[in-house]
Design an enzyme around this catalytic site. Sequence first.
Site, PDB file in Angstrom:
ATOM      1  N   ARG B  13       0.837  -1.197   0.000  1.00  0.00           N
ATOM      2  CA  ARG B  13       0.000   0.000   0.000  1.00  0.00           C
ATOM      3  C   ARG B  13       0.881   1.260   0.000  1.00  0.00           C
ATOM      4  O   ARG B  13       1.007   1.956  -0.986  1.00  0.00           O
ATOM      5  CB  ARG B  13      -0.962  -0.008   1.212  1.00  0.00           C
ATOM      6  CG  ARG B  13      -2.197   0.864   1.025  1.00  0.00           C
ATOM      7  CD  ARG B  13      -1.961   2.341   1.237  1.00  0.00           C
ATOM      8  NE  ARG B  13      -1.525   2.652   2.596  1.00  0.00           N
ATOM      9  CZ  ARG B  13      -0.997   3.809   2.939  1.00  0.00           C
ATOM     10  NH1 ARG B  13      -0.827   4.772   2.039  1.00  0.00           N
ATOM     11  NH2 ARG B  13      -0.610   4.029   4.179  1.00  0.00           N
ATOM     12  N   ASP B  14       1.563   1.499   1.112  1.00  0.00           N
ATOM     13  CA  ASP B  14       2.346   2.728   1.258  1.00  0.00           C
ATOM     14  C   ASP B  14       3.550   2.734   0.316  1.00  0.00           C
ATOM     15  O   ASP B  14       3.930   3.788  -0.225  1.00  0.00           O
ATOM     16  CB  ASP B  14       2.810   2.857   2.717  1.00  0.00           C
ATOM     17  CG  ASP B  14       3.102   4.289   3.121  1.00  0.00           C
ATOM     18  OD1 ASP B  14       3.078   5.174   2.249  1.00  0.00           O
ATOM     19  OD2 ASP B  14       3.383   4.530   4.305  1.00  0.00           O
ATOM     20  N   HIS B 205       4.242   4.490  13.248  1.00  0.00           N
ATOM     21  CA  HIS B 205       4.566   4.465  11.822  1.00  0.00           C
ATOM     22  C   HIS B 205       5.664   5.501  11.572  1.00  0.00           C
ATOM     23  O   HIS B 205       5.402   6.709  11.604  1.00  0.00           O
ATOM     24  CB  HIS B 205       3.289   4.796  11.033  1.00  0.00           C
ATOM     25  CG  HIS B 205       3.453   4.862   9.545  1.00  0.00           C
ATOM     26  ND1 HIS B 205       2.966   3.893   8.706  1.00  0.00           N
ATOM     27  CD2 HIS B 205       4.023   5.782   8.743  1.00  0.00           C
ATOM     28  CE1 HIS B 205       3.238   4.214   7.450  1.00  0.00           C
ATOM     29  NE2 HIS B 205       3.882   5.368   7.440  1.00  0.00           N
ATOM     30  N   HIS B 207       9.121   7.062   9.429  1.00  0.00           N
ATOM     31  CA  HIS B 207       9.871   7.165   8.182  1.00  0.00           C
ATOM     32  C   HIS B 207      11.333   7.407   8.528  1.00  0.00           C
ATOM     33  O   HIS B 207      11.639   7.980   9.569  1.00  0.00           O
ATOM     34  CB  HIS B 207       9.309   8.300   7.313  1.00  0.00           C
ATOM     35  CG  HIS B 207       8.076   7.908   6.559  1.00  0.00           C
ATOM     36  ND1 HIS B 207       7.933   8.055   5.211  1.00  0.00           N
ATOM     37  CD2 HIS B 207       6.921   7.337   6.993  1.00  0.00           C
ATOM     38  CE1 HIS B 207       6.737   7.609   4.828  1.00  0.00           C
ATOM     39  NE2 HIS B 207       6.096   7.178   5.890  1.00  0.00           N
ATOM     40  N   CYS B 238       9.363   9.815   0.200  1.00  0.00           N
ATOM     41  CA  CYS B 238       8.752  10.981   0.819  1.00  0.00           C
ATOM     42  C   CYS B 238       8.667  12.061  -0.256  1.00  0.00           C
ATOM     43  O   CYS B 238       9.689  12.484  -0.792  1.00  0.00           O
ATOM     44  CB  CYS B 238       9.604  11.474   1.977  1.00  0.00           C
ATOM     45  SG  CYS B 238       9.051  13.051   2.635  1.00  0.00           S
ATOM     46  N   ASN B 247       9.606   4.926   4.281  1.00  0.00           N
ATOM     47  CA  ASN B 247       9.235   4.169   5.469  1.00  0.00           C
ATOM     48  C   ASN B 247      10.440   3.455   6.057  1.00  0.00           C
ATOM     49  O   ASN B 247      11.378   3.093   5.341  1.00  0.00           O
ATOM     50  CB  ASN B 247       8.207   3.094   5.075  1.00  0.00           C
ATOM     51  CG  ASN B 247       6.856   3.670   4.724  1.00  0.00           C
ATOM     52  OD1 ASN B 247       6.063   3.988   5.599  1.00  0.00           O
ATOM     53  ND2 ASN B 247       6.587   3.833   3.443  1.00  0.00           N
TER      54      ASN B 247
END
Lengths: 304, 304
Positions: B13-14, B205, B207, B238, B247
């Site tokens: 997903r991300d 979560h 990064h 990002c 991430n």
Amino acid sequence: MSKRLYIQEVVTRDGFQSEAQFIPSEDKIALIDRLAQTGLAKIEVTSFTSPKAIPSLRDAEEVMRGIRRVPGVEYCVLVPNVKGCERALACQVDEINLVMSASDSHGMANLRMTAEQSLEQFRQIIAVSQGSGVFINASLSTAFGCPFEGQVAEARVHELIQRLLDIGVQGVTLCDTTGMADPAQVARICREALARWPQTQFTLHFHNTRGMGLANALAALDAGIDRFDASLGGLGGCPYAPGASGNICSEDLVHMFQRMGLDTGVDLDKLLAVAATLPTLVGHPVPGAILKAGKSDRRYAKAQ
Amino acid sequence: MSKRLYIQEVVTRDGFQSEAQFIPSEDKIALIDRLAQTGLAKIEVTSFTSPKAIPSLRDAEEVMRGIRRVPGVEYCVLVPNVKGCERALACQVDEINLVMSASDSHGMANLRMTAEQSLEQFRQIIAVSQGSGVFINASLSTAFGCPFEGQVAEARVHELIQRLLDIGVQGVTLCDTTGMADPAQVARICREALARWPQTQFTLHFHNTRGMGLANALAALDAGIDRFDASLGGLGGCPYAPGASGNICSEDLVHMFQRMGLDTGVDLDKLLAVAATLPTLVGHPVPGAILKAGKSDRRYAKAQ
């Protein structure tokens, strides 16, 4: 703002040592002089090793004599043997850094010496430095693991620290030479070291080979460590992991500590300005994150 | 070996969301099915967003229906609105993840909604999901700082957590969306959240935009957090820092925790085998460190 931290720059020694291309002496001197203006506590300038062994640092005297000393900054050099010590003393260094490995197979591979042989050589070097007033630091490589032997017993690390202090070493750097340390291990070893030798100046030297560099620095900080080696731009590869990161990055480390409200003494903007010159100087990109992403307080224009 | 940690994989997903090239549905399905065999607690499979908004995830139904569910693994999807929720429920997802921003300028830029508007929409989504038995998680973006506004007040984060719980959200993910968090801030916010809402399932979560990803995970762990999002290979750029890491990397995180003696439930070798397929799948190198350097227990032959 709690206690003061000390950041020790190793880029011109540990970083440049592994650069394929020779960095001109005047560039090294200019870089060191700029670094000395940023608030770094110590700069490991060069290595007084054989020019044949490390050609990229063959200009040790020229660099050491060419820099302009800034009061308050300690200028340290790596010294591999008595001859190197004599050369270093002739240049009026503030500190000499001796290097040995906690594991014999790494010592043999890297220095062609067992720990016993290194300690014997240190004794001779320290004898030669007697009366010079130079601070004697010893770096213990593979203190958190050896790429050949694997785990290095913590008892072994403690025994070697004691033996180093017994022969007159004043400061000890615990080195995670190939990036094997994890934060739990770092916390354990640092806490024990500070508890057993509260008067000794300990430095932690981490590599970011496995992405844990700043996590390990955080663990060491939490354990009470206040001195850290770091390399501008994160320069300094690991010979055992091509493509992997090397030393933890000075500006990334200072940025993290500063964001945490800690006093590193370093002017991060000045340090970043120097770091920004590094890719051109070495002719390739460097691993540092803040150079790419900017500081956390970087602002972006709002979308329209 | 102390408490169990939960690693939640977000790569499909991300990670894939920001890939320029469309990853074929069958490759996504195969990847998810392999990931489900590694011991990951949760997999964020896809996003039920508009195919026009995120073309790279336009095959949400196909992927969600194509995977083979492994008992014990929770299959989660991102849901941006009521329509997305209906699509997700039709696919029998285990969990839906709602996303809002703690800062209004980021909410407007990213979702075209203020926090108030997001909360109102969440109410509608939660109403639609009533009786489905689906777990409702809400992700709070920019909880540690906003790239437009800078600092986000911790009181604001706490207020939004409370309001999310008030409308029926069961789990809350605190997101360091653009890598602005530092370990001291993470420790503060996590400790406070766990103290105030001990019954709530919190996920962190992070990064790695500024190199602090694993240090922040360590700080969260020390504060008592046991659930972490991470992305295979560290995939997921990002948009505000081209070239910077995205991430935190799943295999790097699992490696760190495992080295610390913690139980992640994940078979690291299996996870690394899946991660090794990623550069070919996405057509470019990925930031993960362990893929390059190998695990800390990697041994090298001794020099002759």
